[in-house]
Design a protein around this motif. Structure first.
Motif, PDB file in Angstrom:
ATOM      1  N   LEU A   1       5.453 -17.498  -2.948  1.00 41.96           N
ATOM      2  CA  LEU A   1       5.218 -17.164  -1.565  1.00 41.96           C
ATOM      3  C   LEU A   1       4.519 -15.794  -1.629  1.00 41.96           C
ATOM      4  CD1 LEU A   1       5.764 -17.288   1.407  1.00 41.96           C
ATOM      5  CD2 LEU A   1       7.905 -16.341   0.902  1.00 41.96           C
TER       6      LEU A   1
ATOM      7  N   ARG B   1      -4.073 -14.978   0.786  1.00 40.60           N
ATOM      8  CA  ARG B   1      -4.521 -15.251   2.060  1.00 40.60           C
ATOM      9  C   ARG B   1      -5.321 -14.185   2.702  1.00 40.60           C
ATOM     10  NH1 ARG B   1      -2.892 -20.365   4.874  1.00 40.60           N
ATOM     11  NH2 ARG B   1      -3.940 -19.302   6.574  1.00 40.60           N
ATOM     12  N   THR B   2      -5.060 -12.884   2.342  1.00 40.45           N
ATOM     13  CA  THR B   2      -5.440 -11.462   2.813  1.00 40.45           C
ATOM     14  C   THR B   2      -6.692 -11.346   1.874  1.00 40.45           C
ATOM     15  OG1 THR B   2      -4.055 -10.329   1.658  1.00 40.45           O
ATOM     16  CG2 THR B   2      -3.457 -10.988   3.922  1.00 40.45           C
TER      17      THR B   2
ATOM     18  N   PRO C   1      12.803 -25.122   0.792  1.00 45.26           N
ATOM     19  CA  PRO C   1      12.438 -25.081   2.187  1.00 45.26           C
ATOM     20  C   PRO C   1      11.228 -24.241   2.570  1.00 45.26           C
ATOM     21  CG  PRO C   1      14.914 -25.094   1.848  1.00 45.26           C
ATOM     22  CD  PRO C   1      14.434 -24.844   0.551  1.00 45.26           C
ATOM     23  N   VAL C   2      11.235 -23.176   1.638  1.00 48.04           N
ATOM     24  CA  VAL C   2      10.192 -22.060   2.058  1.00 48.04           C
ATOM     25  C   VAL C   2       8.643 -22.765   1.688  1.00 48.04           C
ATOM     26  CG1 VAL C   2       9.263 -20.194   1.246  1.00 48.04           C
ATOM     27  CG2 VAL C   2      11.563 -20.219   2.246  1.00 48.04           C
TER      28      VAL C   2
ATOM     29  N   ILE D   1      16.793 -26.009   5.577  1.00 47.25           N
ATOM     30  CA  ILE D   1      16.672 -24.777   6.234  1.00 47.25           C
ATOM     31  C   ILE D   1      17.696 -24.086   6.888  1.00 47.25           C
ATOM     32  CG2 ILE D   1      15.070 -23.497   7.979  1.00 47.25           C
ATOM     33  CD1 ILE D   1      12.916 -25.574   7.473  1.00 47.25           C
TER      34      ILE D   1
ATOM     35  N   LEU E   1      10.668 -23.004  13.341  1.00 49.20           N
ATOM     36  CA  LEU E   1       9.481 -23.044  12.418  1.00 49.20           C
ATOM     37  C   LEU E   1       8.576 -24.249  13.103  1.00 49.20           C
ATOM     38  CD1 LEU E   1       7.632 -22.931   9.829  1.00 49.20           C
ATOM     39  CD2 LEU E   1       9.627 -24.543   8.658  1.00 49.20           C
TER      40      LEU E   1
ATOM     41  N   PHE F   1       6.725 -22.577  15.939  1.00 52.16           N
ATOM     42  CA  PHE F   1       5.703 -21.633  15.473  1.00 52.16           C
ATOM     43  C   PHE F   1       4.375 -22.359  15.237  1.00 52.16           C
ATOM     44  CE2 PHE F   1       4.058 -18.730  12.366  1.00 52.16           C
ATOM     45  CZ  PHE F   1       4.036 -17.579  13.144  1.00 52.16           C
TER      46      PHE F   1
ATOM     47  N   PRO G   1      15.781 -17.784   4.867  1.00 56.08           N
ATOM     48  CA  PRO G   1      14.549 -17.384   3.946  1.00 56.08           C
ATOM     49  C   PRO G   1      13.292 -17.926   4.555  1.00 56.08           C
ATOM     50  CG  PRO G   1      16.313 -18.183   2.448  1.00 56.08           C
ATOM     51  CD  PRO G   1      16.806 -18.389   3.864  1.00 56.08           C
ATOM     52  N   VAL G   2      13.095 -19.009   5.386  1.00 55.97           N
ATOM     53  CA  VAL G   2      12.007 -19.512   6.044  1.00 55.97           C
ATOM     54  C   VAL G   2      11.514 -18.726   6.930  1.00 55.97           C
ATOM     55  CG1 VAL G   2      11.217 -21.227   7.344  1.00 55.97           C
ATOM     56  CG2 VAL G   2      12.379 -21.950   5.113  1.00 55.97           C
TER      57      VAL G   2
ATOM     58  N   ALA H   1      10.017 -15.794   5.270  1.00 55.23           N
ATOM     59  CA  ALA H   1       8.881 -16.043   4.592  1.00 55.23           C
ATOM     60  C   ALA H   1       7.359 -15.984   5.706  1.00 55.23           C
ATOM     61  CB  ALA H   1       8.850 -17.457   3.933  1.00 55.23           C
ATOM     62  N   ILE H   2       7.855 -16.474   7.007  1.00 56.78           N
ATOM     63  CA  ILE H   2       6.738 -16.896   7.654  1.00 56.78           C
ATOM     64  C   ILE H   2       6.507 -15.685   8.699  1.00 56.78           C
ATOM     65  CG2 ILE H   2       6.548 -19.106   7.355  1.00 56.78           C
ATOM     66  CD1 ILE H   2       7.581 -19.470  10.341  1.00 56.78           C
TER      67      ILE H   2
ATOM     68  N   TYR I   1       3.905 -12.502   8.565  1.00 56.47           N
ATOM     69  CA  TYR I   1       3.054 -11.968   7.461  1.00 56.47           C
ATOM     70  C   TYR I   1       1.500 -12.761   7.764  1.00 56.47           C
ATOM     71  CZ  TYR I   1       6.238 -11.520   3.652  1.00 56.47           C
ATOM     72  OH  TYR I   1       7.086 -11.252   2.667  1.00 56.47           O
ATOM     73  N   ASN I   2       0.528 -11.769   7.367  1.00 54.97           N
ATOM     74  CA  ASN I   2      -0.675 -12.516   7.645  1.00 54.97           C
ATOM     75  C   ASN I   2      -1.278 -13.632   6.863  1.00 54.97           C
ATOM     76  OD1 ASN I   2      -3.205 -12.376   8.913  1.00 54.97           O
ATOM     77  ND2 ASN I   2      -3.764 -10.492   7.821  1.00 54.97           N
ATOM     78  N   LEU I   3      -0.375 -14.817   7.246  1.00 52.30           N
ATOM     79  CA  LEU I   3      -0.600 -16.039   6.604  1.00 52.30           C
ATOM     80  C   LEU I   3      -2.048 -16.441   6.958  1.00 52.30           C
ATOM     81  CD1 LEU I   3       2.870 -17.638   6.510  1.00 52.30           C
ATOM     82  CD2 LEU I   3       1.667 -16.867   4.576  1.00 52.30           C
TER      83      LEU I   3
END
Lengths: 351, 351
Positions: free
Chosen positions: A263, A270-271, A288-289, B77, B263, B266, B288-289, B292-293, B342-344
């Motif tokens: 992750l 990505r950046t 799950p992440v 999740i 999620l 989103f 955690p998910v 993570a996002i 996060y800048n995914l």
């Protein structure tokens, strides 16, 4: 004079110990001092004593209770895989008629102290160990005391695994998983695939690194390969930092030892990559992440591992001969779960 | 004639039952038929029998073993929050000198059968119940049999919670959490904040919906508000489908009853909104998910809840008066964890 068939009581009188001590040697050997245990066992062998089936059943009456350490989670991402193991083991134990008792411990030494307590206070029948490591003396401690146990994770000491494997364990072939992950990235057009793992001397970590190294061997010069591996503690931020180093060394894709590291690598790349280019990252443990961000990941067959461990332990506790039971040592194959990232960026995803 | 102080043995003789039955009535009442229990208890009261402190200590010797059902996870999740509870409870139990035994069950009825088994086979001292619901008869069953227990989750039956609360429970104020989440989205410029929850008659789900409704009441006409709520099963794909419906109804932001739903919402909104606009979504349970996002989420004080439940149960098992112990019913406040995604997507994130 007709020789009388020895009984527990006559045996105990002949040896000069209590009836309970003889019973303990047979059923709870860990409660008897090694010297006494040896003396009683020798006397039993010499006497030709054989317990009757009914007496055995009465004496081997078990608590039907197994113990397992619940480890504290590092960051909640990689902890998910051990929680899945616990769920699967609880169900497998219940189906086999066993309960599962949890304990926590800060380290292996504290775990042994807890096991010692549980053997005496709660008559636990056996234990499931997790997280084997090079300095592990838990297996030897349990073997010395005749306590039944089985491990999730193969022995990680000196010497080849097969030589050290004189107790039951189930493990997953991590190298096969990272090998498949590396080939996935090579097949999708990456040439310099890097590996982001944990510091050396971590059994599963070394195993996972070796799968990547085998898949890359011969494709790049050793010096180049050396630069394409990074080690970091198992967190998302550490994964991001290490991914930057790998990118600077020319890595075009990264195979990771965990989803936490993956992750971090994914978010950093990505950046850092030019717009439109999806990072080529593969994680490990299919948490799950990984599913949430659309990350490909190596999936361990956790339920199969838990069920086999329970089967081996139940067979051992049944007292039946080992060669009539399930394989006491088993390596399971992981599966590679291939995903196209969710379109979290609002841009068409491309692996 | 001097009246002799009654003992367990003299009591049993007078009542015409065995000494073990009297002992069971005092220490394991669930093992004695209700009619016999009543007869013995009446005779004990009439006799003026008072156990000596030493005898009590001997008799109330406990197994120091508590039971809890390990529920199967829906999608890994939202299961994370119950796994965190289990970790915290295992540690709290161990600090208090108790072990934790796990069992699994398909539903409440099967759970009661398991508890019945465990009371008889393993002498468990008490139980921690989770997942209280409207049709729940587990608490009444345990109360009838005098088995100590405590619940994570307030009673969700007919009538006001406080009236039904004659047993120990700890809960988290879900409405306070979704209220804070709704105000966060209102403050960041959304006007039509929708709610994405579970189908009605789910205690925690209804609680979470009510917090959103209270925060929105008066800001929009009731008919509009009605269109801004959607219910879905607790999965990521169902969350995505429901988010589309809410978007069609004019929702500019979505407060969700879980991180699974969040999620889904989103991921859907990232593709449906014009480029550059980050979805205004808040989840529940801070899994955690969510981290993570980069999703804001309501965080339950799980460790505090587990520790309080253990304290209440340990106090009850100690036999000390209830008013000298920790509060037997407690509602804890959740916290809102605010994150910038996060800048995914490789694009500057904006909440």
């Amino acid at each position: 004079m007709v020789r009388k068939k020895p009984t527990l009581v006559s045996l105990a009188e002949a040896i000069g110990v209590s009836r309970q001590t003889v019973s303990n040697v047979l059923n709870n050997p860990e409660r008897v001092k090694p010297a006494t245990r040896e003396r009683v066992l020798r006397a039993i062998e010499e006497s030709g004593y054989r317990p009757s089936a009914a007496a055995r059943q009465l004496r081997t009456r078990r608590s039907m209770d197994l113990g397992m350490r619940l480890r504290s989670e590092a960051d909640g991402i990689n902890g998910a895989v051990m929680d899945r193991f616990l769920h699967a083991l609880t169900e497998a134990a219940q189906e086999a008629g066993y309960r599962l008792t949890l304990y926590s411990a800060a380290d292996d030494e504290e775990e042994l102290a807890r096991i010692d307590d549980l053997l005496h206070a709660a008559d636990l029948d056996g234990f499931v160990l997790t997280g084997s490591n090079a300095a592990d003396r838990r297996a030897a401690w349990l073997q010395d005391r005749g306590v039944p146990f089985a491990c999730f994770g193969r022995p990680r000491g000196a010497g080849p695994a097969s030589a050290a494997a004189d107790y039951p364990w189930v493990d997953v072939d991590g190298a096969a998983g990272t090998g498949a992950a590396t080939r996935l990235l090579l097949d999708s057009g990456c040439q310099a695939v890097g590996f982001l793992g944990w510091p050396p001397d971590n059994g599963p970590g070394d195993d996972r690194r070796s799968g990547w190294l085998q898949a890359m061997a011969g494709l790049l010069p050793p010096a180049k390969l050396n630069g394409l591996q990074a080690a970091a503690e198992d967190t998302v931020p550490a994964g991001a930092v290490a991914a930057r180093l790998l990118l600077e060394q020319g890595a075009e894709g990264v195979v990771c030892a965990s989803d936490s590291l993956a992750l971090g690598a994914f978010a950093y790349l990505r950046t850092a990559l030019p717009p439109g280019r999806q990072p080529a990252v593969v994680g490990f443990d299919d948490t799950p992440v990984a599913a949430a961000i659309g990350l490909s990941s190596v999936s361990q067959p956790i339920t199969a591992a838990a069920r086999h461990i329970m089967a081996v332990l139940a067979h051992r506790l049944s007292g039946r001969p080992e060669d009539q039971g399930p394989r006491p040592q088993l390596v399971l194959e992981p599966a590679l779960v291939i995903r196209t990232p969710y379109n979290l960026g609002g841009r068409p995803g491309k692996g």
